[in-house]
Design an enzyme around this catalytic site. Structure first.
Site, PDB file in Angstrom:
ATOM      1  N   LYS A   1      -7.486   4.776   3.223  1.00 28.48           N
ATOM      2  CA  LYS A   1      -6.632   5.671   4.009  1.00 28.48           C
ATOM      3  C   LYS A   1      -5.199   5.538   3.538  1.00 28.48           C
ATOM      4  O   LYS A   1      -4.782   4.469   3.087  1.00 28.48           O
ATOM      5  CB  LYS A   1      -6.740   5.365   5.507  1.00 28.48           C
ATOM      6  CG  LYS A   1      -6.215   3.983   5.883  1.00 28.48           C
ATOM      7  CD  LYS A   1      -5.932   3.848   7.361  1.00 28.48           C
ATOM      8  CE  LYS A   1      -5.777   2.400   7.760  1.00 28.48           C
ATOM      9  NZ  LYS A   1      -4.528   1.972   8.311  1.00 28.48           N
TER      10      LYS A   1
ATOM     11  N   HIS B   1      -9.607  -7.688  -4.379  1.00 27.40           N
ATOM     12  CA  HIS B   1      -8.976  -7.001  -5.512  1.00 27.40           C
ATOM     13  C   HIS B   1      -8.235  -7.980  -6.420  1.00 27.40           C
ATOM     14  O   HIS B   1      -8.316  -7.893  -7.641  1.00 27.40           O
ATOM     15  CB  HIS B   1      -8.034  -5.902  -5.021  1.00 27.40           C
ATOM     16  CG  HIS B   1      -8.713  -4.579  -4.871  1.00 27.40           C
ATOM     17  ND1 HIS B   1      -9.590  -4.313  -3.854  1.00 27.40           N
ATOM     18  CD2 HIS B   1      -8.675  -3.461  -5.642  1.00 27.40           C
ATOM     19  CE1 HIS B   1     -10.052  -3.080  -3.997  1.00 27.40           C
ATOM     20  NE2 HIS B   1      -9.519  -2.539  -5.070  1.00 27.40           N
TER      21      HIS B   1
END
Lengths: 280, 191
Positions: free
Chosen positions: B110, B45
């Site tokens: 999650k 990222h």
């Protein structure tokens, strides 16, 4: 003086790394099963069912339960009459980790430096804790620690006047803030007393106790049970999607402390709180 | 694979996913996802954002594609992939709004997300799916193929192109910003 050759330690650590990551401890599996009976949320039941199925596949296929095979935490219990020959003990242990993570197809998740962040490629170095005991025992426990739950752990230096209620509040607040990211249902390890670092160490060690067992210290049995009940009222549930199974167990270890202090560490263990032990 | 004990219908989706399909899903919906998805976690990222800020092309087309916050274990001989499952989405919060503004609409991870991410999801019509953490041996069975397409040197953090079949996920944050990590636990909270 009992001699133990270092290469035997390497072999044992290698084997324990693979076993810990792939084979769920029996007590934990039984914990899932009993929660499945008590869980009210249909979604929560479904998640617990998949966790049991996952544990079965991991064991049968000898693959890791979770892709996060952790930073390798190792507890060594060594009798003072033991003499390790050959390699330095720390090197022998790290060699075992290296071999275990390669041969076991376990994920290598360790970076060499917190800022440079280059993957070491073999999951070393491990975090190793040594405990000296009388006699000539040599025991190793490998406990790979995933960071979804590790990141949600916390430590606070309470004041003595905050007492047991203050400790309980801090434990519950920590679990509440952990939420879904810690992969509930969790095991909550709590270290109380000592100094800052001793409390943290004890909270990690507390995760090793079998789920479903009572604390050896009778005065803590009620505290653990009440705290667990309160945690399960939070509603976080399996995978954090809602339910009444947020934690499987609360395990406390205490130690003497200073007249001015009440250190408390809360180490959160995910539902794949893994460990494997062996002796030489 | 997860539909037996739940009465709600399973939405079968195939990537690329249309904007209409995203808008039709609501928090709590069960989804079975098939097709190509891309893994990217912390280090990947950081690099994607750096590349985008330099105006460079992304390693894969964002439109209709899903990013899976995951770093799998190595594949055993004869297998396509090792155990694989979601990591904490919250650690990507710093990067996600920037990527969402540049067309990334579908995320799988999650745990909860920041207000900024939820706002970006609402503003751009995105979606955040939750996958269950720690059932990675089971989840690996949904992966038909895996290929590193960028940042190989990052090891487990490389970007992988996965072909998945019926990956079980649940809508955690829908395009209206409803969030299962708030509504789910509220239902079972005991005062």
């Amino acid at each position: 003086m009992r001699k133990i050759e270092a290469h035997r330690i390497t072999d044992l650590v290698e084997q324990l790394c693979i076993e810990a990551c792939c084979v769920i401890p029996v007590d934990l599996e039984n914990g899932f099963k009993s929660c499945l009976q008590q869980e009210r949320s249909p979604r929560g039941k479904q998640v617990l069912t998949t966790m049991l199925e996952n544990a079965r596949i991991a064991r049968d296929e000898r693959v890791p339960m979770c892709q996060d095979t952790g930073m390798t935490v190792i507890f060594v219990t060594m009798g003072q009459d033991v003499h390790v020959t050959g390699d330095f003990i720390e090197d022998a242990i790290n060699k075992g980790v290296r071999q275990g993570y390669v041969k076991g197809y376990l994920r290598k998740s360790v970076v060499s430096d917190p800022f440079r962040r280059e993957n070491t490629g073999d999951n070393t170095p491990a975090v190793i804790h040594y405990e000296m005991v009388p006699g000539d025992v040599f025991k190793v426990t490998v406990s790979p620690k995933g960071f979804g739950s590790e990141n949600k752990s916390a430590l606070r230096m309470l004041t003595p006047s905050e007492g047991i209620e203050g400790v309980k509040r801090f434990v519950i607040d920590t679990v509440s803030a952990a939420g879904a990211s810690a992969c509930p249902p969790i095991i909550v390890g709590v270290g109380i007393g000592g100094t800052m670092e001793r409390a943290a160490y004890l909270s990690k060690k507390a995760l090793l106790r079998p789920v479903g067992s009572d604390n050896d210290d009778e005065s803590l049995v009620t505290f653990e049970k009440e705290t667990l009940i309160d945690i399960n009222k939070l509603g976080i549930g399996p995978a954090g999607l809602g339910g009444n199974t947020t934690a499987l167990a609360v395990h406390v270890i205490t130690y003497a402390t200073h007249i001015a202090g009440l250190p408390v560490a809360v180490n959160i263990g995910c539902h794949a709180t893994r460990h494997a032990s062996g002796e030489l | 694979m997860q539909n037996k004990s739940n009465n709600s219908a399973i939405h079968k989706l195939h990537t690329p996913i249309s904007d209409e399909a995203i808008l039709s899903l609501k928090t709590g919906d069960m989804v079975s996802l098939s097709g190509i998805i891309y893994t990217a976690r912390d280090a990947a990222h950081a690099r994607l954002v750096e590349m985008a800020s330099r105006g460079e092309a992304m390693p894969f087309e964002f439109k209709g594609q899903a990013v899976f916050y995951a770093g799998p274990a190595p594949a055993k001989p004869g297998k396509q992939i090792g155990s694989v499952g979601p990591t904490t989405g919250g650690r990507m919060d710093t990067y996600s709004p920037y990527l969402i503004e540049r067309g990334l609409k579908i995320m799988i991870g999650k745990g909860g997300r920041s207000v900024d991410v939820v706002d970006a999801i609402k503003q751009h019509g995105g979606i955040y799916f939750a996958a269950t953490g720690g059932i990675a041996a089971l989840m690996a069975r949904c992966v038909e193929s895996s290929e590193v397409i960028a940042f190989d040197e990052l090891g487990p953090e490389a970007i992988r192109k996965l072909r998945v079949v019926e990956l079980p996920v649940i809508v955690a944050i829908d395009h209206q910003g409803n969030n299962i990590y708030e509504t789910g636990p509220k239902e079972y909270l005991e005062q």
